[in-house]
Design a protein around this motif. Structure first.
Motif, PDB file in Angstrom:
ATOM      1  N   LEU A 137      -8.590  13.236  -6.429  1.00 43.93           N
ATOM      2  CA  LEU A 137      -9.672  12.589  -5.683  1.00 43.93           C
ATOM      3  C   LEU A 137     -10.980  12.663  -6.467  1.00 43.93           C
ATOM      4  O   LEU A 137     -11.778  11.725  -6.489  1.00 43.93           O
ATOM      5  CB  LEU A 137      -9.830  13.245  -4.305  1.00 43.93           C
ATOM      6  N   ARG A 138     -11.187  13.787  -7.122  1.00 44.46           N
ATOM      7  CA  ARG A 138     -12.401  13.890  -7.939  1.00 44.46           C
ATOM      8  C   ARG A 138     -12.356  12.916  -9.118  1.00 44.46           C
ATOM      9  O   ARG A 138     -13.391  12.394  -9.535  1.00 44.46           O
ATOM     10  CB  ARG A 138     -12.589  15.322  -8.421  1.00 44.46           C
ATOM     11  N   ALA A 139     -11.151  12.702  -9.647  1.00 45.31           N
ATOM     12  CA  ALA A 139     -11.022  11.705 -10.714  1.00 45.31           C
ATOM     13  C   ALA A 139     -11.400  10.325 -10.183  1.00 45.31           C
ATOM     14  O   ALA A 139     -12.062   9.534 -10.874  1.00 45.31           O
ATOM     15  CB  ALA A 139      -9.590  11.711 -11.248  1.00 45.31           C
ATOM     16  N   ASP A 155       2.517  -4.479  -3.805  1.00 49.54           N
ATOM     17  CA  ASP A 155       2.440  -3.457  -2.769  1.00 49.54           C
ATOM     18  C   ASP A 155       3.772  -2.744  -2.719  1.00 49.54           C
ATOM     19  O   ASP A 155       4.763  -3.341  -2.319  1.00 49.54           O
ATOM     20  CB  ASP A 155       2.180  -4.103  -1.389  1.00 49.54           C
ATOM     21  N   ARG A 156       3.804  -1.501  -3.100  1.00 53.80           N
ATOM     22  CA  ARG A 156       5.048  -0.733  -3.029  1.00 53.80           C
ATOM     23  C   ARG A 156       4.712   0.652  -2.526  1.00 53.80           C
ATOM     24  O   ARG A 156       3.711   1.245  -2.955  1.00 53.80           O
ATOM     25  CB  ARG A 156       5.670  -0.589  -4.422  1.00 53.80           C
ATOM     26  N   VAL A 157       5.549   1.178  -1.645  1.00 55.79           N
ATOM     27  CA  VAL A 157       5.250   2.520  -1.131  1.00 55.79           C
ATOM     28  C   VAL A 157       5.444   3.568  -2.220  1.00 55.79           C
ATOM     29  O   VAL A 157       4.777   4.614  -2.205  1.00 55.79           O
ATOM     30  CB  VAL A 157       6.088   2.882   0.114  1.00 55.79           C
ATOM     31  N   ASP A 158       6.312   3.311  -3.179  1.00 53.38           N
ATOM     32  CA  ASP A 158       6.545   4.339  -4.190  1.00 53.38           C
ATOM     33  C   ASP A 158       5.635   4.199  -5.401  1.00 53.38           C
ATOM     34  O   ASP A 158       5.677   5.044  -6.294  1.00 53.38           O
ATOM     35  CB  ASP A 158       8.022   4.341  -4.615  1.00 53.38           C
ATOM     36  N   VAL A 159       4.851   3.135  -5.452  1.00 53.43           N
ATOM     37  CA  VAL A 159       3.876   2.994  -6.540  1.00 53.43           C
ATOM     38  C   VAL A 159       2.529   2.700  -5.888  1.00 53.43           C
ATOM     39  O   VAL A 159       2.195   1.543  -5.653  1.00 53.43           O
ATOM     40  CB  VAL A 159       4.281   1.853  -7.497  1.00 53.43           C
ATOM     41  N   PRO A 160       1.768   3.742  -5.590  1.00 58.89           N
ATOM     42  CA  PRO A 160       0.576   3.528  -4.767  1.00 58.89           C
ATOM     43  C   PRO A 160      -0.532   2.736  -5.462  1.00 58.89           C
ATOM     44  O   PRO A 160      -1.243   1.977  -4.810  1.00 58.89           O
ATOM     45  CB  PRO A 160       0.086   4.936  -4.430  1.00 58.89           C
ATOM     46  N   ALA A 202      -8.858   6.405  -3.736  1.00 57.30           N
ATOM     47  CA  ALA A 202      -8.833   7.716  -3.085  1.00 57.30           C
ATOM     48  C   ALA A 202      -8.150   7.618  -1.723  1.00 57.30           C
ATOM     49  O   ALA A 202      -7.308   8.446  -1.363  1.00 57.30           O
ATOM     50  CB  ALA A 202     -10.254   8.253  -2.933  1.00 57.30           C
ATOM     51  N   ILE A 203      -8.504   6.575  -0.975  1.00 58.20           N
ATOM     52  CA  ILE A 203      -7.887   6.391   0.340  1.00 58.20           C
ATOM     53  C   ILE A 203      -6.406   6.106   0.178  1.00 58.20           C
ATOM     54  O   ILE A 203      -5.558   6.573   0.948  1.00 58.20           O
ATOM     55  CB  ILE A 203      -8.601   5.261   1.113  1.00 58.20           C
ATOM     56  N   ARG A 204      -6.075   5.310  -0.832  1.00 54.01           N
ATOM     57  CA  ARG A 204      -4.676   4.963  -1.093  1.00 54.01           C
ATOM     58  C   ARG A 204      -3.850   6.198  -1.390  1.00 54.01           C
ATOM     59  O   ARG A 204      -2.691   6.324  -0.964  1.00 54.01           O
ATOM     60  CB  ARG A 204      -4.604   4.006  -2.282  1.00 54.01           C
ATOM     61  N   PHE A 264      -6.756  -3.489  -2.487  1.00 53.08           N
ATOM     62  CA  PHE A 264      -5.357  -3.512  -2.062  1.00 53.08           C
ATOM     63  C   PHE A 264      -5.153  -4.595  -1.027  1.00 53.08           C
ATOM     64  O   PHE A 264      -6.045  -4.929  -0.262  1.00 53.08           O
ATOM     65  CB  PHE A 264      -4.934  -2.162  -1.461  1.00 53.08           C
ATOM     66  N   HIS A 265      -3.910  -5.101  -0.976  1.00 51.23           N
ATOM     67  CA  HIS A 265      -3.588  -6.178  -0.033  1.00 51.23           C
ATOM     68  C   HIS A 265      -3.182  -5.606   1.312  1.00 51.23           C
ATOM     69  O   HIS A 265      -3.841  -5.853   2.321  1.00 51.23           O
ATOM     70  CB  HIS A 265      -2.479  -7.031  -0.649  1.00 51.23           C
ATOM     71  N   GLN A 266      -2.146  -4.793   1.284  1.00 47.71           N
ATOM     72  CA  GLN A 266      -1.647  -4.246   2.538  1.00 47.71           C
ATOM     73  C   GLN A 266      -1.792  -2.731   2.549  1.00 47.71           C
ATOM     74  O   GLN A 266      -1.631  -2.079   1.533  1.00 47.71           O
ATOM     75  CB  GLN A 266      -0.160  -4.584   2.702  1.00 47.71           C
ATOM     76  N   THR A 267      -2.065  -2.186   3.741  1.00 45.36           N
ATOM     77  CA  THR A 267      -2.061  -0.736   3.861  1.00 45.36           C
ATOM     78  C   THR A 267      -0.601  -0.267   3.958  1.00 45.36           C
ATOM     79  O   THR A 267       0.296  -1.068   4.166  1.00 45.36           O
ATOM     80  CB  THR A 267      -2.788  -0.281   5.136  1.00 45.36           C
ATOM     81  N   TYR A 268      -0.409   1.020   3.860  1.00 43.56           N
ATOM     82  CA  TYR A 268       0.956   1.549   3.940  1.00 43.56           C
ATOM     83  C   TYR A 268       1.653   1.179   5.249  1.00 43.56           C
ATOM     84  O   TYR A 268       2.799   0.734   5.229  1.00 43.56           O
ATOM     85  CB  TYR A 268       0.965   3.071   3.727  1.00 43.56           C
ATOM     86  N   PRO A 269       0.996   1.364   6.402  1.00 48.90           N
ATOM     87  CA  PRO A 269       1.685   0.955   7.632  1.00 48.90           C
ATOM     88  C   PRO A 269       2.029  -0.539   7.622  1.00 48.90           C
ATOM     89  O   PRO A 269       3.097  -0.922   8.108  1.00 48.90           O
ATOM     90  CB  PRO A 269       0.683   1.279   8.739  1.00 48.90           C
TER      91      PRO A 269
END
Lengths: 174, 141
Positions: B84-86, A46-51, B96-98, A92-97
């Motif tokens: 998002l379309r990808a 989980d990294r904010v700069d690597v989504p 997409a949400i991420r 994903f494990h954690q959301t951004y917040p």
């Protein structure tokens, strides 16, 4: 910290024989070793700069998860909110917040700093009493006075410094 | 520069006064002695093309997004639309949400960028059925 270094180490360790790392946990009598992570394979982080990390968070899907994944292939408007959240949590494990939550780590760090400073202070104090040799005789009052007189007789820094402040006629400080 | 994009360095932030993000910040200047500087439109077009690849695979999507987020800018709506379309082609709603979360984070202290992006992306979000993090309630920690 492990997750951060893992991103860098992944490239470095990719070629290394992972045999030692991937060995299953060893049980020695009743002592259990913690799970080892195979760092030669893509890892989740989980990294904010690597989504988008290299792999989804959950690899092993239950049957319900698999059904949901199948449903994901259809129109997304047919998914309920809970299903969408479930899909997110599978990936994903954690959301951004959640990732950006403040921790109280700084209190531990600062506390640790002060603790060790204090401990060092005690060590220095003990050394002062038990380790340092006695001061030389030249530190005593009479000896200091004699040294001072010698400095004045030598005219140390006569222009702007030491002896310039001594009034030689009157024999006192200016 | 980009219509919706600011230089997120302090220079850009200082010059940011208006809330409507139609503001053009200074063009990035590099010390090329002779190379051509890519314009904002070329940059956007390049990324839209990247994500528009019909048979884009998961790795390319991740690589593209991670690279894009690594830049010192908030991507234009059209680039995000393409991304998002990808995701839709890859049947990946979670990514997409991420992506939406990531661009909100990229905007940093400039709180008017993300609503603008969502506003611009509303038709796409409705068409593809993507819920924003706010709609799902995962924008609170």
């Amino acid at each position: 910290m492990l997750r951060q270094t893992a991103v860098h180490m992944r490239g470095l360790l990719a070629r290394r024989a992972s045999a030692a790392v991937t060995s299953s946990s060893v049980r020695m009598a009743s002592h259990e070793v913690s799970e080892t992570v195979d760092m030669s394979r893509p890892m989740y982080y989980d990294r904010v700069d690597v989504p988008l990390p290299d792999k989804p968070y959950k690899d092993l899907l239950t049957d319900a998860d698999k059904t949901l994944k199948q449903k994901e292939k259809g129109p997304w408007s047919q998914l309920s909110k809970e299903e969408k959240i479930a899909l997110y949590r599978l990936m994903f494990h954690q959301t951004y917040p959640e990732m950006k939550q403040k921790t109280s780590e700084w209190k531990t760090v600062l506390g640790g700093i002060f603790f060790f400073l204090g401990f060092t202070g005690l060590v220095v104090w003990w050394q002062r009493i038990y380790v340092y040799p006695p001061l030389p005789k030249t530190f005593e009052g009479d000896s200091q006075a004699m040294q001072l007189k010698r400095m004045l007789d030598m005219r140390v820094n006569p222009v702007q410094g030491f002896s310039a402040k001594w009034d030689y006629e009157k024999g006192q400080w200016k | 520069m980009f219509r919706a994009v600011y230089r997120l360095t302090s220079a850009g932030a200082r010059s940011l006064v208006r809330t409507r993000p139609g503001y053009a910040a200074p063009v990035a200047s590099r010390c090329y002695s002779h190379g051509k500087v890519e314009t904002d439109e070329e940059f956007d077009a390049r990324w839209v093309t990247y994500f528009s690849k019909p048979d884009i695979d998961g790795w390319e999507l991740r690589k593209g997004m991670n690279t894009l987020i690594g830049y010192d800018l908030v991507p234009e709506p059209k680039v995000l639309d393409s991304a998002l379309r990808a995701c839709r082609r890859l049947n990946d709603l979670a990514s997409a949400i991420r992506i939406l979360e990531a661009v909100k984070d990229k905007a940093g202290p400039h709180e008017d960028i993300y609503p603008y992006l969502i506003q611009e992306l509303q038709p796409t979000l409705a068409e593809l059925g993507i819920s924003t993090p706010e709609e799902l309630g995962i924008d609170k920690s």
